[in-house]
Design an enzyme around this catalytic site. Structure first.
Site, PDB file in Angstrom:
ATOM      1  N   GLU A  37      -0.483  -4.039  11.748  1.00  0.00           N
ATOM      2  CA  GLU A  37       0.288  -3.678  10.555  1.00  0.00           C
ATOM      3  C   GLU A  37       1.762  -4.011  10.778  1.00  0.00           C
ATOM      4  O   GLU A  37       2.484  -4.381   9.861  1.00  0.00           O
ATOM      5  CB  GLU A  37       0.130  -2.187  10.272  1.00  0.00           C
ATOM      6  CG  GLU A  37       0.793  -1.760   8.993  1.00  0.00           C
ATOM      7  CD  GLU A  37       0.724  -0.268   8.770  1.00  0.00           C
ATOM      8  OE1 GLU A  37      -0.291   0.192   8.218  1.00  0.00           O
ATOM      9  OE2 GLU A  37       1.668   0.453   9.161  1.00  0.00           O
TER      10      GLU A  37
ATOM     11  N   ASP B  56      -4.783 -10.788   0.291  1.00  0.00           N
ATOM     12  CA  ASP B  56      -3.448 -11.388   0.352  1.00  0.00           C
ATOM     13  C   ASP B  56      -2.722 -11.281  -0.990  1.00  0.00           C
ATOM     14  O   ASP B  56      -3.273 -11.616  -2.042  1.00  0.00           O
ATOM     15  CB  ASP B  56      -3.561 -12.854   0.743  1.00  0.00           C
ATOM     16  CG  ASP B  56      -2.193 -13.472   1.029  1.00  0.00           C
ATOM     17  OD1 ASP B  56      -1.327 -12.762   1.576  1.00  0.00           O
ATOM     18  OD2 ASP B  56      -2.001 -14.652   0.710  1.00  0.00           O
ATOM     19  N   HIS B  57      -1.482 -10.833  -0.907  1.00  0.00           N
ATOM     20  CA  HIS B  57      -0.650 -10.648  -2.110  1.00  0.00           C
ATOM     21  C   HIS B  57      -1.300  -9.659  -3.077  1.00  0.00           C
ATOM     22  O   HIS B  57      -1.188  -9.791  -4.295  1.00  0.00           O
ATOM     23  CB  HIS B  57      -0.333 -11.999  -2.782  1.00  0.00           C
ATOM     24  CG  HIS B  57       0.747 -12.754  -2.051  1.00  0.00           C
ATOM     25  ND1 HIS B  57       0.569 -13.247  -0.788  1.00  0.00           N
ATOM     26  CD2 HIS B  57       2.026 -13.079  -2.398  1.00  0.00           C
ATOM     27  CE1 HIS B  57       1.689 -13.846  -0.393  1.00  0.00           C
ATOM     28  NE2 HIS B  57       2.583 -13.752  -1.339  1.00  0.00           N
TER      29      HIS B  57
ATOM     30  N   HIS C 217       4.891   0.180  -0.496  1.00  0.00           N
ATOM     31  CA  HIS C 217       5.703  -0.668   0.377  1.00  0.00           C
ATOM     32  C   HIS C 217       4.712  -1.665   0.963  1.00  0.00           C
ATOM     33  O   HIS C 217       3.522  -1.596   0.663  1.00  0.00           O
ATOM     34  CB  HIS C 217       6.396   0.158   1.468  1.00  0.00           C
ATOM     35  CG  HIS C 217       5.438   0.780   2.414  1.00  0.00           C
ATOM     36  ND1 HIS C 217       4.758   1.936   2.111  1.00  0.00           N
ATOM     37  CD2 HIS C 217       4.981   0.380   3.633  1.00  0.00           C
ATOM     38  CE1 HIS C 217       3.958   2.247   3.116  1.00  0.00           C
ATOM     39  NE2 HIS C 217       4.055   1.329   4.040  1.00  0.00           N
TER      40      HIS C 217
ATOM     41  N   CYS D 243       5.576   6.670   4.080  1.00  0.00           N
ATOM     42  CA  CYS D 243       4.408   5.946   3.539  1.00  0.00           C
ATOM     43  C   CYS D 243       3.859   6.616   2.280  1.00  0.00           C
ATOM     44  O   CYS D 243       3.014   6.041   1.595  1.00  0.00           O
ATOM     45  CB  CYS D 243       3.309   5.856   4.584  1.00  0.00           C
ATOM     46  SG  CYS D 243       3.825   4.960   6.060  1.00  0.00           S
TER      47      CYS D 243
ATOM     48  N   HIS E 281       0.843  -1.203   0.000  1.00  0.00           N
ATOM     49  CA  HIS E 281       0.000   0.000   0.000  1.00  0.00           C
ATOM     50  C   HIS E 281       0.877   1.253   0.000  1.00  0.00           C
ATOM     51  O   HIS E 281       2.101   1.171   0.093  1.00  0.00           O
ATOM     52  CB  HIS E 281      -0.963   0.007   1.198  1.00  0.00           C
ATOM     53  CG  HIS E 281      -0.332   0.254   2.538  1.00  0.00           C
ATOM     54  ND1 HIS E 281      -1.056   0.539   3.665  1.00  0.00           N
ATOM     55  CD2 HIS E 281       0.962   0.229   2.929  1.00  0.00           C
ATOM     56  CE1 HIS E 281      -0.244   0.692   4.689  1.00  0.00           C
ATOM     57  NE2 HIS E 281       0.972   0.515   4.276  1.00  0.00           N
TER      58      HIS E 281
ATOM     59  N   HIS F 106       3.508  -4.949   4.011  1.00  0.00           N
ATOM     60  CA  HIS F 106       3.502  -5.494   5.372  1.00  0.00           C
ATOM     61  C   HIS F 106       3.005  -6.927   5.372  1.00  0.00           C
ATOM     62  O   HIS F 106       2.243  -7.339   4.506  1.00  0.00           O
ATOM     63  CB  HIS F 106       2.571  -4.662   6.264  1.00  0.00           C
ATOM     64  CG  HIS F 106       2.956  -3.234   6.403  1.00  0.00           C
ATOM     65  ND1 HIS F 106       4.051  -2.827   7.121  1.00  0.00           N
ATOM     66  CD2 HIS F 106       2.424  -2.104   5.884  1.00  0.00           C
ATOM     67  CE1 HIS F 106       4.157  -1.507   7.051  1.00  0.00           C
ATOM     68  NE2 HIS F 106       3.184  -1.038   6.296  1.00  0.00           N
TER      69      HIS F 106
END
Lengths: 136, 136, 136, 136, 136, 136
Positions: B124, B79-80, B39, B33, B14, B41
């Protein structure tokens, strides 16, 4: 001879893609990691140095200096970055955990003045990590 | 009345950017950010449900059903993935941990047949998490 | 040469009993573990493989293949099982963490096509683990 | 040949001060650790022993005996103590994690009857630890 | 309404002693903690704030501001300190985890501009923690 | 009013079986947990008590007394036991995490002299836990 390990963390984005593979091969081999929008991880880095203890300080390495080197050579370059797009090592190489461990070793190698770099460990996930000892 | 919590994990990418802000404001408010390359998490999700225990099974919720719901409503969608680019909730909204917790609550709310959704917790980072209880 | 480690978990039951020992010896040597009703653990398994990185994929091992091997050879055989009663290695041998690490090594040895098995680590408790490197 | 590791914890106080350094040097080199009022840590100790498995018990070491040795030689001497003021090794030596790992090795060396001491690992913080293998 | 929690850590020294108790009472009630040389811990602090999400930023609280407040009001005052000797709250009060949680609440209360302080959690050990919600 | 939580661990064996269900129903509903040989877990128990701080000691509860109660009422009865076969609560009831949390609450309720029992949390796995607050 003692071994001292420092952990730190960085958050980065990446995807897996080999331009020599067909779209189907990239998908079959890399699965969800092949999504070109990228996904990311909280990476944990453990750097181990080894050396003799300085009898005057009781230290094998100056922790403030080690932290500065880690921040300058690794964290500033990788944290909150897209590995494929912003980190030179991965312009021609897939940013797997294996390649990332070697890239971090190469960034740190030769930067320490006293102790010797012994191992770089990179966790991509809590249950997946790679170790590199500088072995060919 | 018991509360059962299931943890699961997903990895996503994100960035934080408000198009109403100037470039300087985005940088000042969102810091690292704000990097539009994104980037990522390893997010940890804890979902808590509450209800009475079924005396025939000893369960407050069927764990297989709970897992299916979590996978279908949340993990498959996040996810991913790149949250800004691929998840509809974040086309107009910044994918902070706060907004992500609410988005996950809304995806899960009403999907359980027996127990009641009580809390969504999203980590996060290991040292930063948000709780949402469906409170206005 | 890099080392890649994958963690996974399984839950199993066991007890410690040597039929050549008297009841008193079994109790004295094995303490609470001698209870023939059995007790159990959430075991954590770490499997480390080593090898060269395939330049086309950036992988030392195909993680999907590694996971399939772990599931087929280890998890399916041990998870939600009573080690003494259901796992052949422990019909004549006490299922201590030491023997379990060797049994898992033997189940995995020779099954990988590319990388080489380097270490099996088994945690019986968060504060107790055993490593086996295949050394005689 | 297997390696068994047992973790335990102790809480202690310490400060870093070399009387041969000036006040400025102590402050510059040791930073916040130079505060003579002392500060403290929850130390985590991992002791690894290696040896052959006794086929009668399945053990490389008797865990009850190992625990007694750890308690008698290490925990009783260090837990809830001020390392500089109460532990003889640190009357003339700075109680860094490096020196602490060696002191614990020396306290344990030769005390085990069956297995051999392989490694002492001491965590001062979750992200800082030292390993000592008895190497000169 | 969401709840955001930030963790941080500090290392400090303390002992338990009530001057109104006899030496025997101090020893009986406080055990090893009564050692006047002091011992220490790595404390983990979790601070939870609650509030509405700012739609412009997606934040319930500015994390940089929260970090500055935590550092200024708590970490600078407690980290690498001897709680009994250097922290005013404990000149007349025993620095138990209970009293420490309240002291930290009082240091933070009223310092946040947007969100509201909801809970202070202090871990003295990984298996011992105290929560305070500002309740009389 | 503060809340103090103590963690402890126990290892036990169990299986899930309802004699009113057919073999097929037991298998379908309970899956791998239906194996009558049993399997096991390292359970983590968190017990939270609440109360006012005693100004003489700084304690909401005497930790030594709390530990004695936990050991006597819970750990001695459950650790290294087969829940179905050796723990009376589960002779007629399925030992799910839900029922286990209530059983532990009932064992502890009324045993504390000063503070009040607030919550029992039981982890069966690191990613699955149940909370019980004594609510009907």
């Amino acid at each position: 001879m003692v071994y001292l390990t420092r952990k730190c963390e960085f958050s980065a984005s990446h995807y897996y893609h080999n331009p020599e593979f067909s779209a189907e091969e990239n998908q079959r081999i890399f699965g969800k990691c092949a999504n070109l929008n990228g996904h990311g991880h909280n990476y944990t880095l453990e750097v181990t140095v080894k050396g003799a203890i300085d009898p005057k300080t009781g230290f094998v390495v100056d922790l403030k200096e080690l932290k500065e080197i880690l921040n300058r050579e690794v964290i500033d370059a990788l944290d909150h970055r897209h590995l494929n797009k912003e980190v030179p090592e991965f312009s021609q190489q897939i940013p797997t955990t294996e390649n990332l461990a070697i890239a971090i070793w190469n960034r740190l190698q030769g930067k320490l003045h006293v102790a010797k770099l012994h191992r770089v460990r990179v966790y991509e996930l809590p249950d997946l990590f790679v170790d590199f000892y500088g072995e060919a």
